[in-house]
Design an enzyme around this catalytic site. Structure first.
Site, PDB file in Angstrom:
ATOM      1  N   THR A 130       0.861  -1.192   0.000  1.00 38.32           N
ATOM      2  CA  THR A 130       0.000   0.000   0.000  1.00 38.32           C
ATOM      3  C   THR A 130       0.891   1.233   0.000  1.00 38.32           C
ATOM      4  O   THR A 130       1.582   1.519   0.989  1.00 38.32           O
ATOM      5  CB  THR A 130      -0.906   0.032   1.253  1.00 38.32           C
ATOM      6  OG1 THR A 130      -1.673  -1.165   1.310  1.00 38.32           O
ATOM      7  CG2 THR A 130      -1.842   1.230   1.202  1.00 38.32           C
ATOM      8  N   LYS A 137      -7.192   2.026  -2.862  1.00 38.73           N
ATOM      9  CA  LYS A 137      -6.801   1.417  -1.579  1.00 38.73           C
ATOM     10  C   LYS A 137      -6.748   2.470  -0.469  1.00 38.73           C
ATOM     11  O   LYS A 137      -7.182   2.234   0.663  1.00 38.73           O
ATOM     12  CB  LYS A 137      -5.437   0.726  -1.750  1.00 38.73           C
ATOM     13  CG  LYS A 137      -4.824   0.196  -0.471  1.00 38.73           C
ATOM     14  CD  LYS A 137      -5.631  -0.902   0.182  1.00 38.73           C
ATOM     15  CE  LYS A 137      -5.030  -1.324   1.505  1.00 38.73           C
ATOM     16  NZ  LYS A 137      -5.962  -2.112   2.320  1.00 38.73           N
ATOM     17  N   LYS A 148       0.081   5.253   8.398  1.00 35.02           N
ATOM     18  CA  LYS A 148       0.681   5.586   7.090  1.00 35.02           C
ATOM     19  C   LYS A 148      -0.426   5.765   6.036  1.00 35.02           C
ATOM     20  O   LYS A 148      -0.410   6.707   5.247  1.00 35.02           O
ATOM     21  CB  LYS A 148       1.645   4.445   6.718  1.00 35.02           C
ATOM     22  CG  LYS A 148       2.264   4.458   5.347  1.00 35.02           C
ATOM     23  CD  LYS A 148       1.707   3.405   4.402  1.00 35.02           C
ATOM     24  CE  LYS A 148       1.718   1.965   4.838  1.00 35.02           C
ATOM     25  NZ  LYS A 148       1.084   1.027   3.931  1.00 35.02           N
TER      26      LYS A 148
HETATM   27  N1  LIG Z   1      -1.389  -6.512   7.604  1.00 36.96           N
HETATM   28  C1  LIG Z   1      -2.489  -6.185   6.958  1.00 36.96           C
HETATM   29  O1  LIG Z   1      -3.618  -6.436   7.452  1.00 36.96           O
HETATM   30  C2  LIG Z   1      -2.468  -5.520   5.636  1.00 36.96           C
HETATM   31  C3  LIG Z   1      -1.346  -4.828   5.178  1.00 36.96           C
HETATM   32  N2  LIG Z   1      -1.402  -4.201   3.957  1.00 36.96           N
HETATM   33  C4  LIG Z   1      -0.254  -3.478   3.433  1.00 36.96           C
HETATM   34  O2  LIG Z   1       0.643  -4.469   2.949  1.00 36.96           O
HETATM   35  C5  LIG Z   1       2.000  -4.062   3.171  1.00 36.96           C
HETATM   36  C6  LIG Z   1       2.691  -5.121   4.029  1.00 36.96           C
HETATM   37  O3  LIG Z   1       1.971  -5.236   5.233  1.00 36.96           O
HETATM   38  P1  LIG Z   1       2.364  -6.285   6.383  1.00 36.96           P
HETATM   39  O4  LIG Z   1       2.751  -7.568   5.769  1.00 36.96           O
HETATM   40  O5  LIG Z   1       1.259  -6.229   7.362  1.00 36.96           O
HETATM   41  O6  LIG Z   1       3.631  -5.564   6.990  1.00 36.96           O
HETATM   42  P2  LIG Z   1       4.837  -6.124   7.854  1.00 36.96           P
HETATM   43  O7  LIG Z   1       5.304  -4.953   8.633  1.00 36.96           O
HETATM   44  O8  LIG Z   1       4.453  -7.367   8.558  1.00 36.96           O
HETATM   45  O9  LIG Z   1       5.915  -6.516   6.739  1.00 36.96           O
HETATM   46  C7  LIG Z   1       6.633  -5.533   6.045  1.00 36.96           C
HETATM   47  C8  LIG Z   1       7.563  -6.157   5.033  1.00 36.96           C
HETATM   48  O10 LIG Z   1       8.426  -5.099   4.536  1.00 36.96           O
HETATM   49  C9  LIG Z   1       9.782  -5.486   4.800  1.00 36.96           C
HETATM   50  N3  LIG Z   1      10.618  -4.332   5.108  1.00 36.96           N
HETATM   51  C10 LIG Z   1      10.421  -3.407   6.069  1.00 36.96           C
HETATM   52  N4  LIG Z   1      11.404  -2.473   6.055  1.00 36.96           N
HETATM   53  C11 LIG Z   1      12.254  -2.847   5.064  1.00 36.96           C
HETATM   54  C12 LIG Z   1      13.446  -2.302   4.538  1.00 36.96           C
HETATM   55  N5  LIG Z   1      13.967  -1.170   5.020  1.00 36.96           N
HETATM   56  N6  LIG Z   1      14.038  -2.928   3.500  1.00 36.96           N
HETATM   57  C13 LIG Z   1      13.505  -4.077   2.992  1.00 36.96           C
HETATM   58  N7  LIG Z   1      12.370  -4.647   3.425  1.00 36.96           N
HETATM   59  C14 LIG Z   1      11.750  -4.040   4.466  1.00 36.96           C
HETATM   60  C15 LIG Z   1       9.721  -6.420   5.988  1.00 36.96           C
HETATM   61  O11 LIG Z   1      10.907  -7.169   6.062  1.00 36.96           O
HETATM   62  P3  LIG Z   1      11.386  -7.822   7.481  1.00 36.96           P
HETATM   63  O12 LIG Z   1      10.630  -9.113   7.581  1.00 36.96           O
HETATM   64  O13 LIG Z   1      12.835  -7.980   7.309  1.00 36.96           O
HETATM   65  O14 LIG Z   1      11.006  -6.830   8.547  1.00 36.96           O
HETATM   66  C16 LIG Z   1       8.484  -7.235   5.620  1.00 36.96           C
HETATM   67  O15 LIG Z   1       8.790  -8.170   4.627  1.00 36.96           O
HETATM   68  C17 LIG Z   1       1.915  -2.677   3.816  1.00 36.96           C
HETATM   69  O16 LIG Z   1       2.026  -1.713   2.804  1.00 36.96           O
HETATM   70  C18 LIG Z   1       0.527  -2.668   4.442  1.00 36.96           C
HETATM   71  O17 LIG Z   1       0.019  -1.353   4.566  1.00 36.96           O
HETATM   72  C19 LIG Z   1      -2.503  -4.281   3.132  1.00 36.96           C
HETATM   73  C20 LIG Z   1      -3.604  -4.971   3.538  1.00 36.96           C
HETATM   74  C21 LIG Z   1      -3.681  -5.608   4.822  1.00 36.96           C
HETATM   75  O1  LIG Z   2      -5.025  -2.628   4.850  1.00 39.88           O
HETATM   76  C1  LIG Z   2      -5.619  -3.323   5.673  1.00 39.88           C
HETATM   77  C2  LIG Z   2      -6.793  -4.092   5.384  1.00 39.88           C
HETATM   78  O2  LIG Z   2      -7.331  -4.749   6.314  1.00 39.88           O
HETATM   79  O3  LIG Z   2      -7.248  -4.069   4.230  1.00 39.88           O
END
Ligand SMILES: NC(=O)C1=CN([C@@H]2O[C@H](COP(=O)(O)OP(=O)(O)OC[C@H]3O[C@@H](n4cnc5c(N)ncnc54)[C@H](OP(=O)(O)O)[C@@H]3O)[C@@H](O)[C@H]2O)C=CC1
Ligand SMILES: O=CC(=O)O
Length: 304
Positions: free
Chosen positions: A100, A175, A243
């Site tokens: 996102t 989104k 965010k």
């Molecule tokens: N969780 C949810 O319910 C939902 C989330 N989203 C969106 O999806 C995306 C991912 O969400 P989510 O999986 O929950 O987030 P997480 O925080 O669980 O995961 C984030 C990911 O980004 C990686 N990352 C973070 N910082 C860095 C960096 N500096 N360099 C490289 N990789 C990095 C992490 O790696 P590492 O494992 O090493 O930390 C991990 O793979 C976001 O944009 C979120 O807004 C959308 C719908 C639903």
């Molecule tokens: O981005 C979060 C979700 O639940 O959708």
């Protein structure tokens, strides 16, 4: 449509990414993964994934690479940074960013991918940890239509419905609008639970009343009971919800759209982050209100 043993790269194995990549493996895709923290790759390797040494390495090995990363700055660094996605792109390769982010971030990545002869699709998702695990995400794609058609079997393995929303930006903006509504709803719900409690009402009864009427919805039903118990097990990290509020408000600024409700809700999420709740579930915004209430009652006692 089946996978036909299709090769797919997957970058970013956080809460969402690991569940999505796992569903691709379960449906017979050959998946090559990369994550900043390598332990998560090892977990999927036990289930049949191959591991790439960098985003560029994954893109070189796979015709289509999907990413699910934290936020705009991470999406940009993984795509455009050293050993990043763009270094591995060559004509005919596809890159699908499901993180996102704002439309400006998406456009910058799209342009860099196109400059190397690749195709780009943004495809953020609506739906949290459980829908990611159950393969019932709602996919909001925009960009290359031919890449959308090619990646469709993978979308079908991860989600229940995929929308094609035209040019790059259409998916990102959709989104942000959806999550701005969700974040405002959660903030209002948290205020209602706190107000009911202070007014001496049963919060459980409030949940039942809401559920029976037109305001009943799966989010209140699922999160409400644990919020009453003060439990905020992370499905959607609060820092990501804030965010999304910030990015949605920036879109409102750009378009001169007044958004007073979302702006007020954003302040509550900021407060929650300042209290160290960023890694908890976004429903922990409820805690920020409880903190306000505790402070107010301390001040009242001090003044008495
Ligand atoms: N969780 C949810 O319910 C939902 C989330 N989203 C969106 O999806 C995306 C991912 O969400 P989510 O999986 O929950 O987030 P997480 O925080 O669980 O995961 C984030 C990911 O980004 C990686 N990352 C973070 N910082 C860095 C960096 N500096 N360099 C490289 N990789 C990095 C992490 O790696 P590492 O494992 O090493 O930390 C991990 O793979 C976001 O944009 C979120 O807004 C959308 C719908 C639903
Ligand atoms: O981005 C979060 C979700 O639940 O959708």
């Amino acid at each position: 449509m089946g996978s036909d043993g299709m090769d797919v790269g997957f970058l970013g194995l956080g809460i969402m990414g690991i569940a999505m990549a796992r569903n691709l493996l379960k449906r017979g895709f050959k998946v090559t993964v990369w994550n900043r923290s390598p332990a998560k790759c090892e977990e999927l390797a036990k289930e049949g994934a191959s591991i790439g040494s960098s985003p560029a390495d994954v893109v070189k090995k796979c015709p289509i690479t999907i990413a699910m990363l934290a936020d705009p700055s991470v999406a940009l660094s993984v795509a455009l940074g050293p050993d990043g996605v763009v270094e591995g792109i060559s004509p005919g390769k596809g890159y699908v960013d499901m993180s996102t982010v704002d439309s400006g971030t998406s456009s910058r990545i799209a342009e860099a991918v196109a400059a190397k002869g690749g195709d780009f699709l943004e495809a953020p998702v609506s739906g949290s940890k459980q829908p990611a695990e159950m393969a019932t995400l709602i996919i909001l794609a925009a960009g290359s239509k031919s890449l959308f058609d090619k990646v469709r079997p993978a979308f079908d393995a991860m989600g229940k419905k995929s929308f094609y929303l035209n040019d790059v930006g259409g998916g990102a903006k959709m989104k942000l609008v959806v999550n701005m509504i969700m974040g405002s709803m959660m903030a209002a719900f948290s205020e209602g639970l706190s107000l009911a409690d202070k007014a001496g009402l049963s919060q459980q009864t409030l949940l039942e009343v809401l559920e029976l009427g037109a305001m009943g919805n799966p989010m209140f039903k699922m999160k409400g009971p644990s919020m009453i118990d003060g439990k905020y097990t992370t499905a959607f990290p609060l820092k990501h919800q804030q965010k999304d509020m910030r990015l949605a408000l920036a879109l409102g600024d750009e378009l001169a759209q007044s958004m007073p409700v979302a702006a007020a809700a954003n302040e509550t999420y900021k407060k929650a982050r300042s209290l160290g709740l960023g890694d908890q579930d976004f429903s922990a915004v409820h805690q920020a209100l409880a903190h306000e209430a505790a402070n107010a009652s301390d001040s009242a006692k001090a003044a008495a």
